[in-house]
Write a protein that holds these residues in place. Structure first.
Motif, PDB file in Angstrom:
ATOM      1  N   PHE A  70       0.789  -1.239   0.000  1.00 42.64           N
ATOM      2  CA  PHE A  70       0.000   0.000   0.000  1.00 42.64           C
ATOM      3  C   PHE A  70       0.823   1.292   0.000  1.00 42.64           C
ATOM      4  CE2 PHE A  70      -2.552  -3.384   1.810  1.00 42.64           C
ATOM      5  CZ  PHE A  70      -3.684  -3.309   1.010  1.00 42.64           C
ATOM      6  N   THR A  71       2.115   1.219   0.290  1.00 42.56           N
ATOM      7  CA  THR A  71       2.955   2.413   0.200  1.00 42.56           C
ATOM      8  C   THR A  71       4.401   2.006  -0.006  1.00 42.56           C
ATOM      9  OG1 THR A  71       3.687   4.452   1.309  1.00 42.56           O
ATOM     10  CG2 THR A  71       3.245   2.550   2.711  1.00 42.56           C
ATOM     11  N   ASP A  72       5.126   2.817  -0.766  1.00 34.11           N
ATOM     12  CA  ASP A  72       6.555   2.581  -0.997  1.00 34.11           C
ATOM     13  C   ASP A  72       7.426   3.408  -0.049  1.00 34.11           C
ATOM     14  OD1 ASP A  72       5.950   0.947  -3.215  1.00 34.11           O
ATOM     15  OD2 ASP A  72       5.761   2.717  -4.494  1.00 34.11           O
ATOM     16  N   LYS A  73       6.792   4.188   0.817  1.00 33.79           N
ATOM     17  CA  LYS A  73       7.529   5.169   1.616  1.00 33.79           C
ATOM     18  C   LYS A  73       7.997   4.599   2.966  1.00 33.79           C
ATOM     19  CE  LYS A  73       7.149   8.729  -1.200  1.00 33.79           C
ATOM     20  NZ  LYS A  73       8.300   9.480  -1.714  1.00 33.79           N
ATOM     21  N   TYR A  74       8.581   3.391   2.941  1.00 33.15           N
ATOM     22  CA  TYR A  74       9.060   2.791   4.187  1.00 33.15           C
ATOM     23  C   TYR A  74      10.090   3.673   4.886  1.00 33.15           C
ATOM     24  CZ  TYR A  74       7.188  -1.537   2.219  1.00 33.15           C
ATOM     25  OH  TYR A  74       6.380  -2.496   1.683  1.00 33.15           O
ATOM     26  N   LEU A  75      11.084   4.111   4.139  1.00 34.13           N
ATOM     27  CA  LEU A  75      12.180   4.861   4.740  1.00 34.13           C
ATOM     28  C   LEU A  75      11.681   6.166   5.340  1.00 34.13           C
ATOM     29  CD1 LEU A  75      15.155   5.098   5.363  1.00 34.13           C
ATOM     30  CD2 LEU A  75      15.499   6.104   3.095  1.00 34.13           C
ATOM     31  N   GLU A  76      10.814   6.867   4.622  1.00 34.80           N
ATOM     32  CA  GLU A  76      10.297   8.141   5.124  1.00 34.80           C
ATOM     33  C   GLU A  76       9.492   7.937   6.413  1.00 34.80           C
ATOM     34  OE1 GLU A  76      11.058  11.139   3.815  1.00 34.80           O
ATOM     35  OE2 GLU A  76      12.339  10.025   2.425  1.00 34.80           O
ATOM     36  N   LEU A  77       8.642   6.923   6.439  1.00 34.14           N
ATOM     37  CA  LEU A  77       7.876   6.635   7.654  1.00 34.14           C
ATOM     38  C   LEU A  77       8.784   6.221   8.802  1.00 34.14           C
ATOM     39  CD1 LEU A  77       4.878   4.700   6.077  1.00 34.14           C
ATOM     40  CD2 LEU A  77       4.700   6.808   7.392  1.00 34.14           C
ATOM     41  N   VAL A 135      -2.879  12.103  10.902  1.00 35.54           N
ATOM     42  CA  VAL A 135      -2.537  12.315   9.499  1.00 35.54           C
ATOM     43  C   VAL A 135      -3.024  11.110   8.700  1.00 35.54           C
ATOM     44  CG1 VAL A 135      -0.604  12.273   7.878  1.00 35.54           C
ATOM     45  CG2 VAL A 135      -0.584  13.879   9.777  1.00 35.54           C
ATOM     46  N   LEU A 136      -3.651  11.373   7.568  1.00 36.36           N
ATOM     47  CA  LEU A 136      -4.139  10.306   6.692  1.00 36.36           C
ATOM     48  C   LEU A 136      -3.196  10.155   5.509  1.00 36.36           C
ATOM     49  CD1 LEU A 136      -6.233   8.232   5.737  1.00 36.36           C
ATOM     50  CD2 LEU A 136      -7.513  10.130   4.698  1.00 36.36           C
ATOM     51  N   VAL A 137      -2.670   8.945   5.338  1.00 34.87           N
ATOM     52  CA  VAL A 137      -1.766   8.627   4.231  1.00 34.87           C
ATOM     53  C   VAL A 137      -2.455   7.632   3.303  1.00 34.87           C
ATOM     54  CG1 VAL A 137       0.388   7.454   3.599  1.00 34.87           C
ATOM     55  CG2 VAL A 137       0.345   9.047   5.541  1.00 34.87           C
ATOM     56  N   SER A 138      -2.424   7.921   2.011  1.00 32.65           N
ATOM     57  CA  SER A 138      -2.934   6.995   1.012  1.00 32.65           C
ATOM     58  C   SER A 138      -1.849   6.787  -0.027  1.00 32.65           C
ATOM     59  CB  SER A 138      -4.206   7.539   0.355  1.00 32.65           C
ATOM     60  OG  SER A 138      -4.696   6.633  -0.616  1.00 32.65           O
ATOM     61  N   ILE A 200       6.560  -1.888  18.533  1.00 32.11           N
ATOM     62  CA  ILE A 200       7.599  -2.194  17.554  1.00 32.11           C
ATOM     63  C   ILE A 200       8.933  -1.610  18.016  1.00 32.11           C
ATOM     64  CG2 ILE A 200       6.068  -2.416  15.578  1.00 32.11           C
ATOM     65  CD1 ILE A 200       6.608   0.346  14.765  1.00 32.11           C
ATOM     66  N   THR A 201      10.015  -2.219  17.537  1.00 29.76           N
ATOM     67  CA  THR A 201      11.341  -1.805  17.973  1.00 29.76           C
ATOM     68  C   THR A 201      11.778  -0.561  17.226  1.00 29.76           C
ATOM     69  OG1 THR A 201      12.277  -3.308  16.321  1.00 29.76           O
ATOM     70  CG2 THR A 201      12.115  -4.133  18.557  1.00 29.76           C
ATOM     71  N   THR A 202      12.329   0.397  17.957  1.00 29.98           N
ATOM     72  CA  THR A 202      12.724   1.647  17.313  1.00 29.98           C
ATOM     73  C   THR A 202      13.862   1.471  16.336  1.00 29.98           C
ATOM     74  OG1 THR A 202      13.026   2.138  19.662  1.00 29.98           O
ATOM     75  CG2 THR A 202      12.429   3.936  18.287  1.00 29.98           C
ATOM     76  N   ALA A 203      14.808   0.601  16.659  1.00 26.61           N
ATOM     77  CA  ALA A 203      15.995   0.462  15.822  1.00 26.61           C
ATOM     78  C   ALA A 203      15.701  -0.288  14.539  1.00 26.61           C
ATOM     79  CB  ALA A 203      17.087  -0.269  16.592  1.00 26.61           C
ATOM     80  N   GLU A 204      14.581  -0.994  14.453  1.00 25.09           N
ATOM     81  CA  GLU A 204      14.321  -1.826  13.287  1.00 25.09           C
ATOM     82  C   GLU A 204      12.984  -1.497  12.627  1.00 25.09           C
ATOM     83  OE1 GLU A 204      15.366  -6.053  13.764  1.00 25.09           O
ATOM     84  OE2 GLU A 204      15.797  -5.530  15.823  1.00 25.09           O
ATOM     85  N   VAL A 205      12.473  -0.306  12.882  1.00 22.06           N
ATOM     86  CA  VAL A 205      11.173   0.068  12.318  1.00 22.06           C
ATOM     87  C   VAL A 205      11.232   0.072  10.803  1.00 22.06           C
ATOM     88  CG1 VAL A 205       9.456   1.895  12.157  1.00 22.06           C
ATOM     89  CG2 VAL A 205      10.607   1.457  14.319  1.00 22.06           C
ATOM     90  N   LEU A 206      10.258  -0.609  10.172  1.00 20.88           N
ATOM     91  CA  LEU A 206      10.094  -0.601   8.723  1.00 20.88           C
ATOM     92  C   LEU A 206      11.367  -0.969   7.996  1.00 20.88           C
ATOM     93  CD1 LEU A 206       8.018   2.690   8.540  1.00 20.88           C
ATOM     94  CD2 LEU A 206       7.174   0.389   8.811  1.00 20.88           C
TER      95      LEU A 206
END
Length: 206
Positions: A70-77, A135-138, A200-206
């Motif tokens: 549903f989103t390619d923005k893993y790094l940004e999130l 915030v709503l993300v689509s 979720i773990t902060t160091a390994e999020v997404l």
């Protein structure tokens, strides 16, 4: 938890190793129970801590699976929630999946911008007029901010949760949306999905 189409092999392998270590620790404890001079309580504490770590790592793994279609923005999130966590800036981010959310969300302010960690962080910066809502993300875009979500009433009494967490759970109870939450009290990151909350773990999020 049902698996989505995803392949995060290194994280999956790491989980398998962690689970194997816990099984070995339990087996070792079982073998030493006949030794009356050996107390297992210290072992149990260590094993319990390992379980907590595994739960958080597993939640991180499945979060990737749930978001990947549903989103390619893993790094940004990831950068956004980690930075907010370090600063203890509260945040509530709804990632729309397949279900329509129009009837469930009280709309806020239209943003209609490409998702970036800097824009998300600025929205949730304390004092910003938009920071209290969701915030709503689509897909790869921020649709709106300062949205109001339905609150869950399941967690009361001894299990009281803050408004952000109740809102995240409330929306996840009524839709397939995934909701990221950063606690301003503790800085902890979690996500709500299908009416449950997962750390979720902060160091390994997404």
């Amino acid at each position: 938890m049902n698996k989505e189409n995803c392949d995060f092999s290194p994280m999956k392998q790491s989980l398998k190793i962690d689970i194997g270590q816990v099984i070995a620790a339990l087996q070792s404890s079982l073998e030493t129970m006949d030794n009356e001079n050996y107390c297992l309580l210290g072992n149990f504490e260590k094993i319990k801590n390992r379980f907590v770590h595994i739960e958080m790592k597993a939640a991180t793994f499945y979060l990737n699976c749930y978001l990947s279609p549903f989103t390619d923005k893993y790094l940004e999130l990831s950068i956004c929630v980690q930075n907010m966590s370090k600063r203890k800036h509260g945040g509530l981010i709804v990632i729309k999946r397949e279900d329509s959310l129009e009837s469930l969300i009280h709309p806020g302010i239209s943003i209609e911008a490409e998702l970036s960690h800097s824009l998300l962080e600025s929205i949730f910066f304390p004092g910003n007029p938009l920071h209290d809502g969701a915030v709503l993300v689509s897909q790869n875009h921020i649709i709106s901010a300062a949205n109001v979500l339905p609150l869950s009433d399941r967690y009361t009494g001894d299990k009281k949760l803050g408004t952000r967490h109740r809102a995240a759970l409330g929306l996840s109870e009524k839709s397939d949306a995934l909701v990221l939450v950063v606690s301003e009290e503790t800085g902890r990151i979690s996500f709500a999905f299908n009416g449950s909350m997962y750390p979720i773990t902060t160091a390994e999020v997404l």
